[in-house]
Design an enzyme around this catalytic site. Structure first.
Site, PDB file in Angstrom:
ATOM      1  N   HIS A   1       0.859  -1.196   0.059  1.00  0.00           N
ATOM      2  CA  HIS A   1      -0.039   0.023  -0.055  1.00  0.00           C
ATOM      3  C   HIS A   1       0.732   1.282   0.093  1.00  0.00           C
ATOM      4  O   HIS A   1       0.705   2.108  -0.897  1.00  0.00           O
ATOM      5  CB  HIS A   1      -0.985  -0.019   1.195  1.00  0.00           C
ATOM      6  CG  HIS A   1      -1.676   1.284   1.253  1.00  0.00           C
ATOM      7  ND1 HIS A   1      -2.968   1.251   0.979  1.00  0.00           N
ATOM      8  CD2 HIS A   1      -1.513   2.419   1.949  1.00  0.00           C
ATOM      9  CE1 HIS A   1      -3.451   2.565   1.186  1.00  0.00           C
ATOM     10  NE2 HIS A   1      -2.536   3.197   1.730  1.00  0.00           N
ATOM     11  N   GLU A   2       1.850   1.318   0.829  1.00  0.00           N
ATOM     12  CA  GLU A   2       2.497   2.627   1.130  1.00  0.00           C
ATOM     13  C   GLU A   2       3.493   2.762  -0.078  1.00  0.00           C
ATOM     14  O   GLU A   2       3.690   3.833  -0.530  1.00  0.00           O
ATOM     15  CB  GLU A   2       3.411   2.658   2.412  1.00  0.00           C
ATOM     16  CG  GLU A   2       2.627   2.540   3.711  1.00  0.00           C
ATOM     17  CD  GLU A   2       1.534   3.713   3.639  1.00  0.00           C
ATOM     18  OE1 GLU A   2       1.947   4.863   3.079  1.00  0.00           O
ATOM     19  OE2 GLU A   2       0.632   3.473   4.314  1.00  0.00           O
TER      20      GLU A   2
ATOM     21  N   HIS B   1       1.768   4.725  -2.823  1.00  0.00           N
ATOM     22  CA  HIS B   1       1.907   6.134  -2.638  1.00  0.00           C
ATOM     23  C   HIS B   1       3.131   6.697  -2.986  1.00  0.00           C
ATOM     24  O   HIS B   1       3.434   7.701  -3.581  1.00  0.00           O
ATOM     25  CB  HIS B   1       1.793   6.450  -1.085  1.00  0.00           C
ATOM     26  CG  HIS B   1       0.535   6.388  -0.470  1.00  0.00           C
ATOM     27  ND1 HIS B   1      -0.735   7.127  -1.156  1.00  0.00           N
ATOM     28  CD2 HIS B   1       0.059   5.841   0.507  1.00  0.00           C
ATOM     29  CE1 HIS B   1      -1.692   6.954  -0.303  1.00  0.00           C
ATOM     30  NE2 HIS B   1      -1.316   6.036   0.695  1.00  0.00           N
TER      31      HIS B   1
ATOM     32  N   HIS C   1       3.179   7.016  -6.627  1.00  0.00           N
ATOM     33  CA  HIS C   1       2.667   8.138  -7.008  1.00  0.00           C
ATOM     34  C   HIS C   1       3.651   9.356  -7.144  1.00  0.00           C
ATOM     35  O   HIS C   1       3.571  10.450  -7.936  1.00  0.00           O
ATOM     36  CB  HIS C   1       1.410   8.281  -6.236  1.00  0.00           C
ATOM     37  CG  HIS C   1       0.078   9.178  -6.661  1.00  0.00           C
ATOM     38  ND1 HIS C   1      -0.822   9.510  -5.892  1.00  0.00           N
ATOM     39  CD2 HIS C   1      -0.077   9.693  -7.926  1.00  0.00           C
ATOM     40  CE1 HIS C   1      -1.668  10.224  -6.740  1.00  0.00           C
ATOM     41  NE2 HIS C   1      -1.285  10.438  -7.615  1.00  0.00           N
TER      42      HIS C   1
HETATM   43 ZN    ZN Z   1      -2.524   5.364   2.344  1.00  0.00          ZN
END
Ligand code: ZN
Length: 686
Positions: free
Chosen positions: A473-474, A477, A480
């Site tokens: 998940h991280e 980011h 991104h």
């Molecule tokens: Zn998050």
């Protein structure tokens, strides 16, 4: 003490690659003077824009506005990286002193009447300006953001607004400080190893180590996690130990001691409501959502209510299944909140023949990182990772990786800070130390922080499936931030609407169980065996299992956030009992089952009282609509292949905040997101 003859290392550009701050040279005492200097410089840059006598143009207003504040940006990112992940007492003190300074500085710029006039004038002539799309959108965003911040108010209202922002900056810092202190105070200590039956040898040695660090010999100390539940609740066989752990977790910030957050959060709620009213909105939630993709609290609350009923029903069904297990084992008690995770694992074992806690030997951290997270990103985007042991970070546990594109060009740096420590705030997050911008000529440096317990000496780090999920998940980011290719710093990477920002990170979780990826990282630490195919199958089969609980605890927290922030200023003044208010809100939406506690209670709900998610905790499920729809797209189009990665990078990740996100989504997907994939995933489709 700082030596006057020594130049402040924060004021000159770092000599390290990509402008990585050289933390070896920085003393804590360097920060405040550097902030003061950088703030003064930023003000002077803004004053130079408003001093211009000629009519506003893009070149004499927007470009210098975007160039301004580069030093402050650098100093602030360097500092806040450390204040979140390694906040010594000295750093905490600086952060507290800084909060009102930074709030005042931000207001001075956002509420600057002359600057606002220039931006507004440009915005009024937007149709006549010959600009590319990103530049046009930049004018629009600056105009909206300044208006939203209060730039159109008269001077009296502006001064009240500034006073409120000042006070809020202090209160939110206090909230976080109290939470960290109370979390450390409430570390649960066990004297007898018998009480910890069910923990692995590695967990026991970490707990013993943790106790020794705190000066307790022959004891075991369990540190609390940010949310209500705790990973150990699923394996501790001793009911009383589980009860102690959950009770400590839920007590945080509400014990009437020096770290009590109840008064703090009530004042935060009142001031936010008053500010919203000043700005012409009925509530803080209305104020916040007016500049998000959701648009209004009604849209948010419709979605939450729509999901809550089905989730609560699913949770009640799950609860009766758990009671059957407890009764069958001759438990002789009614299931309580602290039994849920433990009994759930028994049901999972019985129904799916699956013991999730036994999976950890297949999830060795290094293998998950290199052969899971990095490998999936390489397969999709063609990027390559090289560890740079020669580059220092802010703490010895932090690792630095350099990333190159497929064609060999440099992309940026990725820092990984995996382990928990007392100076780190709870949870997991990504932040940028340097954000990408063509205008400033910068390439990104991003950090991922997790709170994985550090294993005892010589022991490998074995992750839970939840921790594996967090790592993927991280890193979503991080991608991104890394793939940003915008002109203006205002738009880089994760500088998107808050209710959109979780979308790319959630999408990245889809590769956890992707067969090629899983096969390469889920390898038994001792035997080298891959995770058996039938186990994988059973993991898939159990995907919607316990989703009633997971969805309910999340929705409960999202609803509490909405409830606090939907109050008008008058209503907010009338609330005095935090616990009663929270209970009433949960009754209202039907998520008041005491066996399924909220993921966060108000007094330790850092996302909304000290983080950036006030009236915005709904963002996770809001983004998940896009996420689930995107996962469908990847599946329909061949999954983990370069062409798919390129399209996602090109049309979504790379544009950051430089265009309307829902338009970017349509461009990527071919239509608006549909809700059905989300309902199916969470078992809410009836
Ligand atoms: Zn998050």
């Amino acid at each position: 003490m700082t030596d006057d003859s020594r130049p402040n290392p924060l004021l000159t550009e770092s000599a390290l690659p990509y402008g990585l701050p050289d933390y070896r040279l920085i003393d804590a005492a360097d920060y405040l003077p550097a902030f003061e200097r950088a703030i003064a410089e930023h003000r002077a840059e803004i004053a130079a824009i408003t001093r211009v006598r000629s009519m506003p143009t893009f070149e004499n207003t927007m470009l210098p506005l975007e160039r301004a504040g580069a030093l402050l940006d650098r100093v602030a990112r360097t500092f806040y990286t450390v204040s979140s992940a390694d906040a010594t007492a000295e750093i905490q003190e600086i952060e507290e002193a800084l909060a009102p300074l930074m709030a005042a500085h931000q207001d001075a710029i956002q509420l600057d009447g002359e600057l606002y006039w220039r931006v507004k004038t440009l915005h009024g002539h937007l149709g006549d300006l010959d600009l590319d799309d990103e530049s046009r959108y930049l004018v629009d965003r600056h105009f909206r953001e300044m208006t939203h911040a209060g730039a159109a108010l008269d001077d009296d209202d502006k001064s009240r607004l500034t006073a409120i922002n000042q006070r809020l900056s202090v209160l939110t810092t206090t909230f976080e400080k109290n939470l960290l202190a109370d979390t450390n105070d409430l570390t649960v200590v066990f004297d007898d190893v018998e009480e910890l039956d069910g923990l692995t040898a590695g967990e026991l040695s970490a707990a013993a180590h943790n106790a020794r660090d705190r000066g307790w010999e022959d004891a075991y100390a369990i540190t609390l996690t940010l949310f209500t539940g705790h990973p150990h609740l699923s394996t501790l066989t001793n009911r009383e130990s589980r009860r102690r752990l959950l009770e400590a977790s839920r007590a945080r910030g509400s014990r009437g001691n020096d770290h009590d957050n109840r008064g703090v959060l009530l004042e935060i709620v009142r001031l936010r409501a008053e500010r919203a009213e000043l700005l012409g909105y009925g509530s803080h939630a209305e104020y916040v959502t007016s500049d998000e993709t959701a648009g209004s609290p009604a849209a948010v609350q419709d979605l939450l209510r729509r999901l809550a009923q089905a989730a609560a029903e699913n949770a009640r069904r799950e609860q009766s299944d758990l009671q059957v297990i407890v009764d069958g084992a001759g438990g002789g008690f009614e299931i309580a909140a602290h039994d849920w995770a433990f009994a759930t694992e028994r049901v999972r074992a019985e129904r799916f023949d699956l013991d999730r806690t036994a999976l950890r030997p297949w999830f060795e951290a290094e293998r998950v990182l290199q052969d899971g997270v990095f490998r999936a990103a390489s397969a999709l985007y063609g990027i390559r990772f090289t560890e740079r042991r020669d580059l220092p970070a802010y703490h010895p546990d932090v690792r630095v990786f350099e990333i190159h594109n497929e064609d060999g060009s440099e992309l940026g740096l990725f820092l990984l800070d995996l382990y928990t420590r007392d100076t780190k705030r709870g949870g997991a997050w990504m932040n940028s130390i340097v954000s990408q911008s063509q205008l400033r000529g910068t390439s990104p440096i991003v950090v991922n922080n997790l709170n994985v317990p550090k294993p005892g000496d010589g022991q490998p780090t074995l992750l839970t499936l939840d921790e594996v999920t967090t790592l993927f998940h991280e890193f979503g980011h991080a991608l991104h931030g890394l793939f940003a290719r915008v002109t203006y710093p205002h738009f880089a990477g994760t500088n998107v609407f808050r209710d959109f920002v979780e979308f790319p990170s959630q999408v990245n979780e889809m590769w956890i169980f992707w067969p090629d990826v899983l096969a390469s990282y889920a390898v038994h630490i001792d035997t080298g065996e891959p995770l058996p195919a039938d186990v994988v199958e059973r993991l898939h089969a159990s995907e919607t299992f316990n989703q009633g609980f997971a969805t309910s605890e999340y929705l409960a927290a999202a609803w509490i956030d909405q409830a606090w922030h939907s109050l008008s200023a008058d209503e907010a003044r009338a609330v005095s009992d935090v616990g009663a208010f929270e209970a009433a809100a949960l009754r209202d939406i039907g998520l008041d089952n005491p066996v399924v506690p909220t993921r966060y209670s108000s007094t330790y709900f850092a996302h909304v009282f000290s983080g950036g998610y006030s009236a915005g905790y709904y963002s996770y499920i809001w983004s998940e609509v896009l996420d689930a729809d995107t996962v469908e797209w990847f599946r329909e189009n061949g999954g983990l292949i370069r062409a798919n990665g390129d399209r996602f990078r090109e049309r979504l990740l790379g544009v950051g905040g430089s265009m309307d996100p829902l338009a970017a989504y349509r461009d990527f997907r071919g239509h608006d997101a549909r809700i059905e994939p989300l309902l199916k995933r969470r078992g809410l489709d009836g």
